[in-house]
Scaffold this motif. Structure first.
Motif: not given
Length: 131
Positions: A7-9, A28-31, A35-36, A106-107
């Motif tokens: 939500a912050d992103m 940064a993070s993997k998720i 998304i980006a 997200s699957t």
């Protein structure tokens, strides 16, 4: 401490295009990188770069604008929250704006769009809608 980094992103991206910024930096993070990537492939953002600062790093997201400095993103909304997760089966995958928008899911096969999830026949957690 941040309770919902996705939500912050999305909020940082929303604030950037509403104030006509060229880019925004996001921790940064993997998720978030996935998304980006989906937003980049969908044509909602111009580019994404990883900036290594020796710690966590950050993602620099370049906002894409059309003629007249209008953003390619009309709206962006977080659907599944930490307090209220939203899961869908493959039969109930959402269609955003009648198919003009994109739902990020997200699957068990990774993070993908609603169209890819339909093609692969999987459901999952609805992260956000972009149109």
């Amino acid at each position: 401490m941040m309770t919902d980094p996705i939500a912050d992103m999305l909020t940082r991206i929303r604030n950037a295009y509403r104030s006509n910024k060229d880019h925004v930096d996001i921790p940064a993070s993997k998720i978030k990188a996935q998304i980006a990537r989906i937003m980049l492939e969908g044509g909602y953002i111009g580019n994404v770069k990883f900036i290594d600062d020796g710690l966590q790093g950050s993602l620099r997201v370049y906002i894409k604008y059309n003629e007249g400095r209008r953003s390619a993103i009309e709206g962006i909304r977080r659907i599944s929250l930490p307090s209220r997760r939203v899961y869908v089966t493959r039969d109930r995958l959402p269609r955003v704006m009648g198919g003009y928008g994109t739902a990020i899911i997200s699957t068990s096969h990774g993070i993908m769009t609603d169209k890819d999830a339909r093609k692969n026949g999987v459901g999952g957690e609805v992260l956000c809608h972009i149109w």
